[in-house]
Design an enzyme around this catalytic site. Structure first.
Site, PDB file in Angstrom:
ATOM      1  N   GLY A   1       5.039  -0.932   2.765  1.00 34.12           N
ATOM      2  CA  GLY A   1       4.232   0.262   2.534  1.00 34.12           C
ATOM      3  C   GLY A   1       5.032   1.550   2.435  1.00 34.12           C
ATOM      4  O   GLY A   1       6.079   1.697   3.050  1.00 34.12           O
TER       5      GLY A   1
ATOM      6  N   HIS B   1       0.813  -1.216   0.000  1.00 31.78           N
ATOM      7  CA  HIS B   1       0.000   0.000   0.000  1.00 31.78           C
ATOM      8  C   HIS B   1       0.851   1.274   0.000  1.00 31.78           C
ATOM      9  O   HIS B   1       1.923   1.335   0.599  1.00 31.78           O
ATOM     10  CB  HIS B   1      -0.920   0.019   1.222  1.00 31.78           C
ATOM     11  N   ASP B   2       0.381   2.273  -0.713  1.00 26.97           N
ATOM     12  CA  ASP B   2       0.942   3.630  -0.712  1.00 26.97           C
ATOM     13  C   ASP B   2       2.351   3.708  -1.307  1.00 26.97           C
ATOM     14  O   ASP B   2       3.050   4.705  -1.092  1.00 26.97           O
ATOM     15  CB  ASP B   2       0.950   4.223   0.699  1.00 26.97           C
TER      16      ASP B   2
END
Length: 244
Positions: free
Chosen positions: A137, A119-120
Site C-alpha cells: 500500500g 491500495h493507495d
C-alpha cells in the site's frame, strides 16, 4: 459495446460503445470504462473503478477489489486508471482505503502477469512491472521506472523516475531517480541503459554518476553528502537530492 453473451454487466455501469468485453466477464455497477478498451475473458472489474481509453485487459484480472486490510468493512475507496495501459493475465489492483483518496494508474504502463498493485498506490506513466512483482500500500512509482520479476516493494516506498529494480529484489526504502537497485534495497549503480534510451544527454549522465559516487561510494554521512550535492548546479542532481 460489444459483449459476449456470457458476460455479466450491471446496467448501472458506464461503458463506452466501442468497448469489447469477452466471455464470462463481470462488470459491476459503479465501473466506468472509456473508448476502445478491450477486456479479455474471465475479467472481474468492480468497486469505484474509472478506466480511461484504449486499455487492454487480459484474462483473469481482478480490478478494483477491496483492499486487503483487516477491519475494513466498506468498499468506499476509488481506483482511477488512465489510457493505453496493458494489464496482463491475473493482475490484481485494489481501490484506496478512504473515500477521498484514490489508487492511481497513469498512462502507457505495462503490468505483467500475476503482479499486484495494492491500495493507495500511485503509478505515473510508462512504468513496467514484471511478472509476479508485488506493490504494498501507498507505494509511489514515478515515470519510466522498470521493476523486474518477483520483486517486493514495501508500503510507503517511493521510486524515482528512470530507476530500475532488479529481479527478486526486496525494496524497503526509497530509491532515488536514475538508480539501479538490487538485492536487499542496495543501490548498485545508475541505470545507464535506461538513461541512454530516454535520451538523457551525456553531460547530464556524467553529473548523475557524480551524484551516485558522492552518495553511495564516498561513505560520507548522508547529511554531508546532501550538502556536497546541493553545491553542484545541476537539475538532475537536484532531483536526486530532493528524493533522498
Amino acid at each position: 459495446m460489444k459483449a459476449d453473451s456470457t458476460a455479466i454487466i450491471s446496467p448501472e455501469a458506464d461503458i463506452a460503445d466501442s468497448v469489447t468485453i469477452g466471455a464470462y466477464c463481470v462488470i459491476e455497477r459503479y465501473v466506468k470504462i472509456g473508448e476502445n478498451t478491450k477486456i479479455s475473458p474471465y475479467v472481474h472489474i468492480k468497486g469505484n473503478t474509472v478506466m480511461g481509453k484504449e486499455n487492454l485487459i487480459h484474462s483473469g484480472c481482478i480490478i478494483g477489489g477491496k483492499p486487503q486490510m483487516l477491519g475494513l468493512k466498506e468498499e468506499i475507496g476509488k481506483l482511477v486508471i488512465g489510457n493505453n495501459n496493458i494489464i496482463r493475465e491475473y493482475v490484481t489492483i485494489h481501490t484506496s482505503t478512504k473515500e477521498n483518496t484514490k489508487t492511481l494508474i497513469g498512462n502507457n504502463n505495462y503490468l505483467m502477469a500475476f503482479s499486484h498493485i495494492a491500495h493507495d498506490c500511485n503509478l505515473k506513466n510508462n512504468v513496467i512491472i514484471s511478472n509476479g512483482s508485488l506493490l504494498a500500500g501507498h507505494v509511489e512509482i514515478e515515470d519510466n521506472v522498470t521493476i523486474s520479476g518477483n520483486s517486493a516493494i514495501h508500503q510507503f516506498v517511493r521510486i524515482g523516475r528512470l530507476a530500475m529494480v532488479g529481479g527478486l529484489t526486496r525494496v524497503t526504502r526509497d530509491i532515488p531517480p536514475f538508480m539501479m537497485c538490487m538485492g536487499n534495497s542496495k543501490i548498485w549503480s545508475i541505470n545507464i541503459v535506461g538513461l541512454k534510451r530516454a535520451g538523457i544527454p551525456p553531460e547530464e549522465i556524467r553529473q548523475i554518476k557524480k551524484a551516485y559516487r558522492i552518495l553511495y561510494r564516498e561513505k560520507l554521512p548522508i547529511k554531508k553528502s546532501i550538502e556536497v550535492l546541493e553545491k553542484i548546479n545541476s537539475l538532475k542532481i537536484q532531483e536526486i537530492v530532493t528524493s533522498v
